[in-house]
Enzyme design. Structure first.
Site, PDB file in Angstrom:
ATOM      1  N   MET A 157       2.534  49.661  14.665  1.00  0.00           N
ATOM      2  CA  MET A 157       1.466  50.063  15.576  1.00  0.00           C
ATOM      3  C   MET A 157       2.050  50.989  16.637  1.00  0.00           C
ATOM      4  O   MET A 157       1.449  51.169  17.711  1.00  0.00           O
ATOM      5  CB  MET A 157       0.794  48.841  16.196  1.00  0.00           C
ATOM      6  CG  MET A 157       0.131  47.953  15.124  1.00  0.00           C
ATOM      7  SD  MET A 157      -1.336  47.040  15.688  1.00  0.00           S
ATOM      8  CE  MET A 157      -0.641  46.044  16.992  1.00  0.00           C
ATOM      9  N   GLU A 171      13.884  49.137  18.925  1.00  0.00           N
ATOM     10  CA  GLU A 171      14.998  48.852  18.018  1.00  0.00           C
ATOM     11  C   GLU A 171      14.601  47.914  16.870  1.00  0.00           C
ATOM     12  O   GLU A 171      15.207  47.950  15.804  1.00  0.00           O
ATOM     13  CB  GLU A 171      16.190  48.267  18.788  1.00  0.00           C
ATOM     14  CG  GLU A 171      16.902  49.259  19.706  1.00  0.00           C
ATOM     15  CD  GLU A 171      17.559  50.420  18.958  1.00  0.00           C
ATOM     16  OE1 GLU A 171      17.948  50.247  17.786  1.00  0.00           O
ATOM     17  OE2 GLU A 171      17.645  51.516  19.541  1.00  0.00           O
ATOM     18  N   GLY A 172      13.610  47.059  17.114  1.00  0.00           N
ATOM     19  CA  GLY A 172      13.130  46.195  16.024  1.00  0.00           C
ATOM     20  C   GLY A 172      12.601  47.036  14.865  1.00  0.00           C
ATOM     21  O   GLY A 172      12.945  46.805  13.699  1.00  0.00           O
ATOM     22  N   HIS A 173      11.787  48.064  15.194  1.00  0.00           N
ATOM     23  CA  HIS A 173      11.292  48.978  14.150  1.00  0.00           C
ATOM     24  C   HIS A 173      12.443  49.780  13.532  1.00  0.00           C
ATOM     25  O   HIS A 173      12.483  49.982  12.317  1.00  0.00           O
ATOM     26  CB  HIS A 173      10.274  49.966  14.748  1.00  0.00           C
ATOM     27  CG  HIS A 173       9.073  49.335  15.355  1.00  0.00           C
ATOM     28  ND1 HIS A 173       8.806  49.398  16.704  1.00  0.00           N
ATOM     29  CD2 HIS A 173       8.050  48.619  14.804  1.00  0.00           C
ATOM     30  CE1 HIS A 173       7.667  48.769  16.962  1.00  0.00           C
ATOM     31  NE2 HIS A 173       7.192  48.284  15.833  1.00  0.00           N
ATOM     32  N   GLY A 195       8.842  42.652  10.326  1.00  0.00           N
ATOM     33  CA  GLY A 195       9.829  41.939  11.123  1.00  0.00           C
ATOM     34  C   GLY A 195       9.628  40.430  11.104  1.00  0.00           C
ATOM     35  O   GLY A 195       8.496  39.947  11.092  1.00  0.00           O
ATOM     36  N   LYS A 210      10.109  38.557  13.565  1.00  0.00           N
ATOM     37  CA  LYS A 210       9.518  38.109  14.826  1.00  0.00           C
ATOM     38  C   LYS A 210       8.067  37.698  14.605  1.00  0.00           C
ATOM     39  O   LYS A 210       7.598  36.722  15.170  1.00  0.00           O
ATOM     40  CB  LYS A 210       9.583  39.207  15.892  1.00  0.00           C
ATOM     41  CG  LYS A 210       9.408  38.639  17.302  1.00  0.00           C
ATOM     42  CD  LYS A 210       8.822  39.645  18.251  1.00  0.00           C
ATOM     43  CE  LYS A 210       7.373  39.883  17.922  1.00  0.00           C
ATOM     44  NZ  LYS A 210       6.694  40.792  18.807  1.00  0.00           N
TER      45      LYS A 210
END
Lengths: 289, 289
Positions: free
Chosen positions: A30, A35-37, A147, A149
């Site tokens: 979105m 950094e997760g992406h 992810g 998460k």
């Protein structure tokens, strides 16, 4: 890097690349990339010939009182960052391109939505599953990356791919954290500076619970009580839920037997944060003491 | 002709054929093949390089009191007939292959299911849409063919393909009829010989209604009353519904303006039959007199 906003154009382009024998990986987002992406993109780049990233704030997965309008939108910065990371193709459609008329059909998730985020966000996972199904039909990747998460989302989408015989493999990548432990999220920018300092206590409470699960001396109820207390004592926001469930089944834990997830959600003034840890209990014999 | 029962095997085979540049057409059926199916196969053979026919009686689209067990199953004869018609590939999976575990996800049709068959068969179109989505993911055709006799099904699937951005084009082929006018259906074999003679009166009633719609002198309510009377006077079964709706929108008709469908369903002792006619009203000014 090629950027598309029209479904027909990205379809044509991906079709050409597949005809040249390229294997396509897909990272739906979105936007408000972090950094997760980038961690998912790096994994996708390693495992495929070409990587497509979609940037689309999906109205269908937000409830009427949720933060659809306030969700951060940073398209220009996102495009720069994606290009710098080596992404091949970005798909950034408008809501009108994705939903040109009222939907007469949707995906309905029957199971695993009466717990965790599903409990307080009715219809949320139907909206997530519907947009991901649409995006997978448009991009037609070999693999799609999500992810850890968003553990419940990953479970719902893995089930959907199996139930609908989708050709794409659903891959789950690890949660990326700030140095203090806060899970990266696009919503973190909507925290006040005080809340930002408090936010790490969600993870602290989950870690504490995870240790007790590993140790195996207490039952889920006792562990949750202690973990909730830790979080509540340290934040100005409110706990939406904290729970321990089997994973990936997301059922109540009856004994310490097989993987479990300890997950929580906290509502701050301008952002609702979620986090989780997957744990393998050590001593299943001693459950419930 | 190749026959597959395993999803993984037909996937691999179709993938090879597509890599050779073949365009794949797909005719999903529940078997008990008749001229209605053969007409769709002939169209698919004309418009594509290779044609896949699936034969699968889908438990998900039958209600608890419906004819899932009694639905005719004639696999050996079906395979012979499909081969004789030039079909390239048949997919005939077991229920366990299609539904190895309980479905946690399904397609839900929000609109257009509170009328016609949807009214008396709750969940039916969700079951149809779900299995067709699964089959389309397995076969991944360029085009999929459905009969106009199941008009509401064709409308629901056309909407689904649009809503989910499915790459396959949904093609609707004309209803094929017996010499006396009875629409071909796999369920016709479950009629008694008396019912078989009566069954044509469903079509007779619809034709009578269609003429009055074309003529435009009466409103929908009056036309339905007359058409129902014609059917009721000539059959031992009971009318499940007869209705006139906009087509393909399936909304109530407020004026004779644009295409409409006149459709009906009749319950006989061992078979429920449906039929319909699409009509373009002639004189919209005179509606409701």
């Amino acid at each position: 890097m090629k950027v598309f906003t029209a479904i027909q154009e990205i379809r044509t382009h991906i079709c050409e690349r597949k005809q040249q024998g390229e294997m396509v990986g897909f990272v739906p987002t979105m936007g408000a990339l972090h950094e997760g992406h980038f961690s998912l993109m790096a994994q996708a780049l390693k495992e495929n010939d070409a990587v497509v990233v979609s940037i689309f704030v999906n109205p269908l997965q937000f409830g009427p009182d949720e933060d659809y309008e306030a969700y951060p939108r940073t398209l220009d910065a996102d495009l720069e960052k994606a290009e710098a990371r080596g992404v091949d193709i970005v798909f950034a459609p408008s809501a009108a391109e994705m939903y040109p008329e009222e939907m007469q059909t949707g995906v309905h998730v029957h199971e695993g939505t009466d717990v965790l985020c599903g409990k307080s966000r009715p219809g949320h996972f139907d909206g997530v599953a519907t947009v991901v199904l649409k995006l997978l039909q448009i991009v037609q990747p070999a693999r799609a990356y999500f992810g850890q998460k968003d553990a419940q989302q990953a479970a719902v989408l893995t089930n959907m791919a199996r139930d609908f015989n989708l050709p794409a493999e659903i891959v789950t990548g690890p949660t990326v954290r700030e140095p203090d432990g806060l899970a990266l999220s696009s919503r973190n920018v909507n925290l006040t500076s005080v809340e930002r300092r408090e936010a790490v206590w969600l993870y602290e409470g989950l870690k504490q619970g995870a240790l007790w699960i590993e140790e195996g001396s207490y039952g889920p109820g006792d562990i949750l009580k202690k973990a909730k207390h830790t979080v509540e004592a340290n934040i100005s926001g409110t706990i939406d839920y904290m729970d321990i469930l089997t994973y990936p089944g997301l059922k109540p834990v009856k004994e310490w037997n097989g993987q479990v997830i300890i997950a929580g959600a906290v509502q701050f003034s301008g952002a609702r944060l979620i986090d989780n840890i997957i744990v393998s209990p050590g001593q299943k014999e001693r459950v419930g003491r």
